[in-house]
Design an enzyme around this catalytic site. Structure first.
Site, mmCIF file in Angstrom:
data_model
loop_
_atom_site.group_PDB
_atom_site.id
_atom_site.type_symbol
_atom_site.label_atom_id
_atom_site.label_comp_id
_atom_site.label_asym_id
_atom_site.label_seq_id
_atom_site.Cartn_x
_atom_site.Cartn_y
_atom_site.Cartn_z
ATOM 1 N N ASP A 63 -4.415 4.061 -2.150
ATOM 2 C CA ASP A 63 -5.475 4.528 -1.253
ATOM 3 C C ASP A 63 -5.869 5.966 -1.543
ATOM 4 O O ASP A 63 -5.125 6.891 -1.227
ATOM 5 C CB ASP A 63 -4.989 4.449 0.197
ATOM 6 C CG ASP A 63 -4.860 3.023 0.677
ATOM 7 O OD1 ASP A 63 -5.859 2.295 0.634
ATOM 8 O OD2 ASP A 63 -3.748 2.643 1.088
ATOM 9 N N MET A 95 -8.339 9.019 -0.652
ATOM 10 C CA MET A 95 -9.225 9.468 0.450
ATOM 11 C C MET A 95 -9.707 10.880 0.169
ATOM 12 O O MET A 95 -8.941 11.705 -0.348
ATOM 13 C CB MET A 95 -8.453 9.480 1.771
ATOM 14 C CG MET A 95 -7.825 8.154 2.122
ATOM 15 S SD MET A 95 -6.920 8.309 3.669
ATOM 16 C CE MET A 95 -6.070 6.736 3.694
ATOM 17 N N ASP A 150 -7.113 -5.525 4.376
ATOM 18 C CA ASP A 150 -6.392 -4.255 4.362
ATOM 19 C C ASP A 150 -6.329 -3.679 5.767
ATOM 20 O O ASP A 150 -7.346 -3.313 6.350
ATOM 21 C CB ASP A 150 -7.125 -3.291 3.410
ATOM 22 C CG ASP A 150 -6.377 -1.985 3.199
ATOM 23 O OD1 ASP A 150 -5.228 -1.871 3.666
ATOM 24 O OD2 ASP A 150 -6.950 -1.089 2.548
ATOM 25 N N MET A 177 -11.862 -4.496 5.540
ATOM 26 C CA MET A 177 -10.988 -3.593 6.289
ATOM 27 C C MET A 177 -10.726 -4.257 7.636
ATOM 28 O O MET A 177 -11.664 -4.588 8.366
ATOM 29 C CB MET A 177 -11.653 -2.230 6.517
ATOM 30 C CG MET A 177 -11.772 -1.334 5.295
ATOM 31 S SD MET A 177 -10.260 -1.044 4.334
ATOM 32 C CE MET A 177 -9.092 -0.476 5.564
ATOM 33 N N SER A 219 0.852 -1.191 0.000
ATOM 34 C CA SER A 219 0.000 0.000 0.000
ATOM 35 C C SER A 219 0.887 1.240 0.000
ATOM 36 O O SER A 219 1.587 1.523 0.978
ATOM 37 C CB SER A 219 -0.893 0.002 1.239
ATOM 38 O OG SER A 219 -1.510 1.253 1.354
ATOM 39 N N MET A 244 -11.600 5.410 -0.983
ATOM 40 C CA MET A 244 -12.277 5.728 0.288
ATOM 41 C C MET A 244 -12.912 7.100 0.118
ATOM 42 O O MET A 244 -12.499 8.091 0.728
ATOM 43 C CB MET A 244 -11.252 5.709 1.429
ATOM 44 C CG MET A 244 -10.870 4.306 1.848
ATOM 45 S SD MET A 244 -9.365 4.271 2.822
ATOM 46 C CE MET A 244 -8.173 4.169 1.509
ATOM 47 N N HIS A 263 -1.338 -1.353 -4.283
ATOM 48 C CA HIS A 263 -2.574 -0.884 -3.657
ATOM 49 C C HIS A 263 -2.489 0.632 -3.465
ATOM 50 O O HIS A 263 -1.541 1.138 -2.851
ATOM 51 C CB HIS A 263 -2.738 -1.602 -2.316
ATOM 52 C CG HIS A 263 -4.012 -1.301 -1.606
ATOM 53 N ND1 HIS A 263 -5.187 -1.965 -1.876
ATOM 54 C CD2 HIS A 263 -4.295 -0.406 -0.623
ATOM 55 C CE1 HIS A 263 -6.147 -1.493 -1.089
ATOM 56 N NE2 HIS A 263 -5.634 -0.533 -0.327
ATOM 57 N N HIS A 321 -8.080 1.694 -4.314
ATOM 58 C CA HIS A 321 -9.008 1.627 -3.178
ATOM 59 C C HIS A 321 -9.571 3.021 -2.930
ATOM 60 O O HIS A 321 -8.875 3.897 -2.414
ATOM 61 C CB HIS A 321 -8.239 1.099 -1.953
ATOM 62 C CG HIS A 321 -9.044 1.038 -0.695
ATOM 63 N ND1 HIS A 321 -8.472 0.911 0.544
ATOM 64 C CD2 HIS A 321 -10.383 1.075 -0.484
ATOM 65 C CE1 HIS A 321 -9.421 0.882 1.472
ATOM 66 N NE2 HIS A 321 -10.590 0.997 0.869
HETATM 67 C C1 DX5 Z 1 -6.059 2.440 5.411
HETATM 68 C C2 DX5 Z 1 -5.600 1.999 4.031
HETATM 69 C C3 DX5 Z 1 -4.582 0.940 4.043
HETATM 70 C C4 DX5 Z 1 -3.292 1.283 4.756
HETATM 71 C C5 DX5 Z 1 -2.819 0.047 5.456
HETATM 72 O O1 DX5 Z 1 -7.195 3.229 5.288
HETATM 73 O O2 DX5 Z 1 -6.706 1.540 3.262
HETATM 74 O O3 DX5 Z 1 -4.319 0.450 2.727
HETATM 75 O O4 DX5 Z 1 -2.279 1.765 3.913
HETATM 76 O O5 DX5 Z 1 -1.717 0.343 6.225
HETATM 77 P P1 DX5 Z 1 -1.047 -0.677 7.240
HETATM 78 O O6 DX5 Z 1 -0.627 -1.885 6.469
HETATM 79 O O7 DX5 Z 1 0.117 0.103 7.760
HETATM 80 O O8 DX5 Z 1 -2.067 -0.998 8.281
HETATM 81 ZN ZN ZN Z 2 -6.368 0.494 1.350
#
Ligand code: DX5
Ligand code: ZN
Length: 217
Positions: free
Chosen positions: A34, A36, A174, A136, A7, A67, A32, A65
């Site tokens: 993320d 947001m 995740d 999650m 990620s 969010m 991956h 991903h």
């Molecule tokens: C959190 C993200 C994850 C995050 C995971 O909202 O969706 O992908 O990067 O991080 P770790 O592996 O550090 O928990």
């Molecule tokens: Zn994620």
């Protein structure tokens, strides 16, 4: 199956080239990403200008991903990145079946993600339509949080739902994936392991990917 998906959220954004270099040379399977929006989750990460550059830095599949609220508005933009997997939250999609159809029409795999408080029963009627279900295993919005132990039960339930229904969906997790939690998740039936801090925080991320692969085989 045991696919490892680093990620990028945990990377050094001031210097992505070395981060992408180790990723490309490692045994990692998907990248991956993320996204947001500060509305669906209490944080803001990066958007399309960054994703477009990152997409040009690898030939491995991208797992985007989202969010964000109303992710269906961005299907063509995610497709134009060349993403393999478009990952939307069940909680953000009022017309989830339609959104899955539109992701497929755009030529991508459809992944549906559930927050820790959303029961897997909510997917009962679309389980045969999705390519990936992502659970999650922390609350979305931040990296490096503590793994929620109850997730293991949830993975086992989801594994059963998928097997009984005949769905071909992969199970992705995740949040909080590391050397300790990965073997437990593998035992529960996970296929795809997203890992942020465990990889980017490691002195030797290429070796760490190999270790996680071994622990989930
Ligand atoms: C959190 C993200 C994850 C995050 C995971 O909202 O969706 O992908 O990067 O991080 P770790 O592996 O550090 O928990
Ligand atoms: Zn994620």
């Amino acid at each position: 199956m045991n696919l490892i998906a680093p990620s990028l959220l945990a990377a050094n954004f001031a210097n992505l080239q070395p981060e992408m270099d180790w990723f490309n040379r490692s045994e990692a399977d998907w990248l991956h990403l993320d996204v947001m929006d500060g509305v669906f989750v209490p944080n803001i990460s990066f958007g399309f200008p960054v994703l477009e550059h990152v997409a040009r830095m690898t030939t491995k599949p991208l797992d985007v991903h989202l969010m964000i609220v109303e992710p269906q508005k961005f299907i063509s933009q995610v497709r134009d990145l060349g993403a393999a997997v478009m990952n939307v939250h069940q909680e953000a999609c009022v017309h989830l079946h339609r959104t899955i159809q539109q992701i497929h029409e755009a030529g991508m795999k459809a992944a549906v993600t559930l927050n820790p408080s959303t029961p897997i029963s909510t997917l009962e009627d679309i389980i045969c339509d999705v390519d990936v279900v992502m659970l999650m295993t922390v609350n979305p919005g931040f990296g490096a949080q503590k793994f929620i132990e109850h997730s293991l039960d949830k993975v086992r339930k989801l594994r059963q739902m998928i097997d009984v229904s005949g769905s071909k969906a992969l199970i992705e997790v995740d949040g909080g994936v590391n050397r300790k939690t990965a073997p437990l998740l593998a035992q529960a039936g996970v296929d795809v392991y997203v890992a942020g801090s465990a990889l980017y925080g490691s002195a030797d991320p290429i070796e760490e990917v190999k270790v996680l692969k071994g622990l989930t085989a």
